[in-house]
Design a protein around this motif. Structure first.
Motif, PDB file in Angstrom:
ATOM      1  N   ASP A 180       0.865  -1.176   0.000  1.00  0.00           N
ATOM      2  CA  ASP A 180       0.000   0.000   0.000  1.00  0.00           C
ATOM      3  C   ASP A 180       0.906   1.231   0.000  1.00  0.00           C
ATOM      4  OD1 ASP A 180      -1.739   2.061   0.428  1.00  0.00           O
ATOM      5  OD2 ASP A 180      -2.802   1.122   2.094  1.00  0.00           O
ATOM      6  N   GLU A 181       1.001   1.892  -1.155  1.00  0.00           N
ATOM      7  CA  GLU A 181       1.941   3.004  -1.310  1.00  0.00           C
ATOM      8  C   GLU A 181       1.650   4.146  -0.336  1.00  0.00           C
ATOM      9  OE1 GLU A 181       4.621   3.105  -3.097  1.00  0.00           O
ATOM     10  OE2 GLU A 181       4.318   1.137  -4.010  1.00  0.00           O
ATOM     11  N   SER A 182       0.398   4.251   0.117  1.00  0.00           N
ATOM     12  CA  SER A 182       0.057   5.342   1.036  1.00  0.00           C
ATOM     13  C   SER A 182       0.709   5.158   2.405  1.00  0.00           C
ATOM     14  CB  SER A 182      -1.461   5.440   1.199  1.00  0.00           C
ATOM     15  OG  SER A 182      -1.977   4.293   1.866  1.00  0.00           O
TER      16      SER A 182
END
Length: 450
Positions: free
Chosen positions: A56-58
């Motif tokens: 999850d890049e966030s």
């Protein structure tokens, strides 16, 4: 990754193996290693209860790490968010100050140990200072910094004649990984730990502080001369007849501010604060300006100073020494009976300091007028006695105004380190802050507010 993207959720290693038709022990071991590698590279996230999922890049952030001497660290990545905690096991190959990429805990549970180091983006440590040790035929370094817990091996092909037990400065030639130690090469032998002044030498190297000057910087400072040129005084306000004086610590070597005070017939006070005009000699972006920006400040050790500018300037032309003309920026203020600055004016001026006083001397004249120290000052500088009294009388007017506006008084205890002949700390004594210390602080605040 396509499989995980298609499933849009977490999969255990067993489910991934089944989906990929991997049944043999050899294939499953290869899969385990591959998944661990992808997790390490930041491609996958792993939860011991749910299994693997796409990253999850966030939740991926980067920032500078600050390592505690006990091994764990905190990553600062946002001005508005709390620093991220990383365990010692996560960062046993990271140096304090490195810029790292971190995967934040996806759970939101606040369990700080869930944060995971992904990779090191930028190394900010290039040298290590430490004591050289030997074990058999191998040499290693015991770092001086308590924030370095890694094992540090020494390349024995270039030893600079260093001997075990000596302090050395070494370049890092190979950074540590999970599989190998830090490898360094000695570039300078500093001496033995018990050598005079070694603590200062180590501190300078540990923080990457430069003590000397390049030929270009030295020549630039020397070209300014030792006395103020007559042409440099032209066009400036002439305050040389006023009894400016400097009041500093007994061990001060450079004097960057001077003060003068008189009582007006109206009952108001005239306070003048002169600051050495360094900008006349150090121009924007010249070699001295660039170096001064790098150093940021002069650094004071017990019995030793590393100046921000070459001594020709810091202790000479840019120091308001007594009995010589100096260029200064002067703040000329009028202060009323309530201790309020009612007018102020700044000018480029020339002053001629009439005396260099210590805090103790100024305080003796102000509040201990019958003491031997006060009499000695009066005998050597009779013309400044009245002006010291004026300064102290104005200070007594400023104090009630300070209290009325709710100013906070950070009156902490300062210690003085007393060194023996070997430049080792022999004792520590408290510095007694007297009215002269507080007086000068108040005058500097007035100038800053003006």
């Amino acid at each position: 990754m396509k499989l995980l993207a298609k499933k849009k959720g977490n999969l255990t290693r067993e489910k991934i193996a089944d989906a990929l038709d991997l049944y043999s022990a050899q294939d499953k071991e290869a899969l385990r290693r591959r998944l661990r590698a992808m997790e390490r590279d930041g491609q996958l996230m792993f939860d011991k209860y749910k299994g693997y999922a796409l990253m999850d890049e966030s939740l991926m952030v980067s920032g500078k790490i600050s390592i505690h001497q006990d091994g764990f660290g905190f990553v600062s990545y946002s001005d508005s968010e709390k620093d991220l905690f990383l365990t010692a096991g996560e960062i046993n190959h990271v140096f304090d100050g490195d810029v790292v990429q971190v995967l934040m805990s996806p759970s939101g549970s606040g369990n700080r140990s869930f944060n995971k180091l992904i990779k090191i983006l930028e190394r900010n440590t290039t040298q290590i200072v430490g004591i050289l040790k030997r074990k058999g035929d191998d040499f290693y370094l015991v770092p001086d910094s308590s924030k370095i817990s890694h094992k540090v091996d020494v390349d024995d092909r270039k030893m600079m004649d260093a001997k075990a037990g000596q302090l050395v400065n070494a370049d890092i030639i190979e950074y540590p990984t999970f599989r190998q130690n830090t490898l360094v090469q000695i570039v300078e032998v500093l001496g033995h730990p018990e050598d005079p002044g070694m603590e200062i030498t180590v501190a300078l190297h540990r923080h990457g502080l430069v003590e000397g000057w390049t030929d270009e910087e030295f020549d630039h400072a020397e070209a300014c001369g030792t006395e103020v040129a007559e042409q440099d005084k032209l066009g400036r306000a002439d305050y040389r007849d006023l009894s400016f004086m400097t009041i500093d610590g007994a061990d001060a070597r450079d004097f960057d501010d001077a003060v003068y005070c008189e009582r007006k017939k109206s009952g108001e006070w005239r306070l003048m604060v002169a600051i050495a005009d360094v900008s006349h000699y150090v121009r924007p972006d010249d070699v001295l300006d660039v170096e001064a920006q790098t150093r940021a400040t002069s650094i004071y050790f017990p019995g030793h100073v590393v100046p921000m500018l070459p001594e020709t300037l810091s202790n000479g032309l840019c120091s308001l020494n007594p009995d010589v003309d100096r260029l200064a920026i002067v703040c000329d203020m009028t202060i009323n009976a309530k201790g309020l600055v009612i007018s102020s004016e700044f000018s480029e001026g020339v002053i001629h300091s009439h005396a260099r006083l210590t805090y103790d001397q100024a305080n003796a004249v102000a509040v201990k007028r019958q003491s031997k120290m006060a009499r000695d000052v009066a005998n050597s500088n009779p013309d400044i006695i009245e002006h010291i009294k004026n300064l102290h009388d104005l200070y007594k007017v400023l104090i009630p105004a300070r209290s009325k506006r709710g100013a906070i008084d950070f009156d902490t205890q300062e210690l003085k380190f007393n060194l023996n002949k070997n430049k080792k700390i022999a004792s520590m004594t408290p510095v007694i802050r007297n009215d002269a210390h507080k007086m000068i602080e108040e005058f500097m605040l007035c100038a800053n507010v003006a």
